[in-house]
Design a protein around this motif. Sequence first.
Motif, mmCIF file in Angstrom:
data_model
loop_
_atom_site.group_PDB
_atom_site.id
_atom_site.type_symbol
_atom_site.label_atom_id
_atom_site.label_comp_id
_atom_site.label_asym_id
_atom_site.label_seq_id
_atom_site.Cartn_x
_atom_site.Cartn_y
_atom_site.Cartn_z
ATOM 1 N N ILE A 306 -4.506 46.352 41.816
ATOM 2 C CA ILE A 306 -3.300 46.271 40.925
ATOM 3 C C ILE A 306 -2.166 45.861 41.750
ATOM 4 C CG2 ILE A 306 -1.978 47.183 39.128
ATOM 5 C CD1 ILE A 306 -3.967 49.515 39.185
ATOM 6 N N GLU A 309 3.996 44.791 40.731
ATOM 7 C CA GLU A 309 4.936 44.788 39.566
ATOM 8 C C GLU A 309 4.466 45.345 38.466
ATOM 9 O OE1 GLU A 309 2.855 40.746 39.976
ATOM 10 O OE2 GLU A 309 3.625 42.061 41.501
ATOM 11 N N HIS A 310 2.834 45.506 38.464
ATOM 12 C CA HIS A 310 2.271 46.127 37.441
ATOM 13 C C HIS A 310 1.906 47.829 37.535
ATOM 14 C CE1 HIS A 310 1.342 42.320 35.950
ATOM 15 N NE2 HIS A 310 0.459 41.926 36.980
ATOM 16 N N HIS A 313 3.651 50.122 34.795
ATOM 17 C CA HIS A 313 3.196 50.179 33.432
ATOM 18 C C HIS A 313 1.922 50.356 33.048
ATOM 19 C CE1 HIS A 313 7.183 48.116 33.433
ATOM 20 N NE2 HIS A 313 6.751 47.325 34.351
ATOM 21 N N VAL A 314 1.051 50.728 34.196
ATOM 22 C CA VAL A 314 -0.413 50.753 33.949
ATOM 23 C C VAL A 314 -0.669 52.006 32.821
ATOM 24 C CG1 VAL A 314 -1.257 49.814 35.966
ATOM 25 C CG2 VAL A 314 -0.828 52.367 35.984
ATOM 26 N N TYR A 319 -0.967 48.285 27.822
ATOM 27 C CA TYR A 319 -0.593 47.244 28.668
ATOM 28 C C TYR A 319 -1.554 46.788 29.733
ATOM 29 C CZ TYR A 319 1.979 45.614 32.660
ATOM 30 O OH TYR A 319 2.585 44.503 33.662
ATOM 31 N N ARG A 320 -1.726 45.295 30.028
ATOM 32 C CA ARG A 320 -2.769 44.849 30.512
ATOM 33 C C ARG A 320 -1.946 43.837 31.562
ATOM 34 N NH1 ARG A 320 -7.650 45.858 27.981
ATOM 35 N NH2 ARG A 320 -7.567 46.345 25.912
ATOM 36 N N ALA A 321 -2.627 44.005 32.998
ATOM 37 C CA ALA A 321 -2.225 42.683 33.669
ATOM 38 C C ALA A 321 -2.906 41.791 33.579
ATOM 39 C CB ALA A 321 -2.317 43.303 35.068
#
Length: 375
Positions: A306, A309-310, A313-314, A319-321
């Motif tokens: 991951i 920056e993600h 928010h996981v 939320y999806r990168a």
Amino acid sequence: MTHSRASWGLAARLLAAIVVVVLAGSATAWAVASVIGPAVFHVHIIERSGTSDPGVLRHSEEAFATASGYSLGFALLAALVTSVIVSVFLTRRIGRSLARVRQAAGRLAAGDYTVRVPAVSMGAEFDDMATAFNTMAADLGRIEETRTRLLGDLAHEMRTPVATLDGYLEGIQDGVVPADEGTMAMLRDQVSRLARLAEDIALVTTAEEGRLTMNREPVEVGQIVDAALAQASARYAAQQVRLVAKMPDDAKKVLLSADVDRIGQVLTNLLDNALRHTPAGGTVRLGADRVDGGVRIRVGDDGEGIAAEHLPHVFERFYRADTARDRAHGGSGVGLAIARSIVRAHGGDVTASSPGPGRGAIFTVELPVAERERR
């Protein structure tokens, strides 16, 4: 009559109350002075001056009454005027402060969640009220933002299975697509996907609102971890991903006060998430360690990883990168949010870390030990 009373604002009521208090004080002071003053004066004239002439006494008492009446009257009048002036100033200031709060509340009710009430510097009570209002506005803004994003994400998640169902049903109706077993299986799969999505949304919403039912009981960490391993082993074998568990004996024996099914769901969600993002031939490691006051359970993989920056928010719903949480991997997009809500409902927390894309990720669950074990 009702309209007349309703038209009185707080500032007018405060001013009227202060005027009443001043008038009552003035009347009391006048009454007390009228009763005590002449008696005290009479005692001083007769006993200390030695004067006994009735004419002198009468003239002195009249002079005292006139002088004290005028002086007390002017003093009380001056006090009344001064009190009214000060009261008008204070009530206007309070009125302006409350007017700002009223206007801000009106804007908030109209949907402007950016509105804030400035500090009025009129005491701790007003400052606490302004702080509480601003906190409420900020919370409502976050809730509205979350609601808007949730509706958009939910619509996006539902669009694919609904479009698939609509396309195939239309094809069957037109005779283009055969209604064979394969088509029925695919349709059932899309319906199941919608059902899972609805169940997951209901679960995470219930958990985040603090309404999640918990059936807590004493349970050892080893029992929970072993059950999660047993449930996941077949899925891992099918995807050709190694699942390795490592726990020292003292960690296995840690006693938790937990809902076994809920905590089992947390580990299942974390293991499923690791499986989705670990390619065939990769490894997922499940471990636990005892720490001060609790236990730390880790699910680590050597998969996609991951980006930094993600990471914050996981655990957000949907939320999806672009890579590590791409929709092509499947899942409803709320598994990690459900895991965090359940863990926090148990008084713990869950965090994510990763060295970066392509270098795997580690999810860590921390739970407190049972109360009786602390003793």
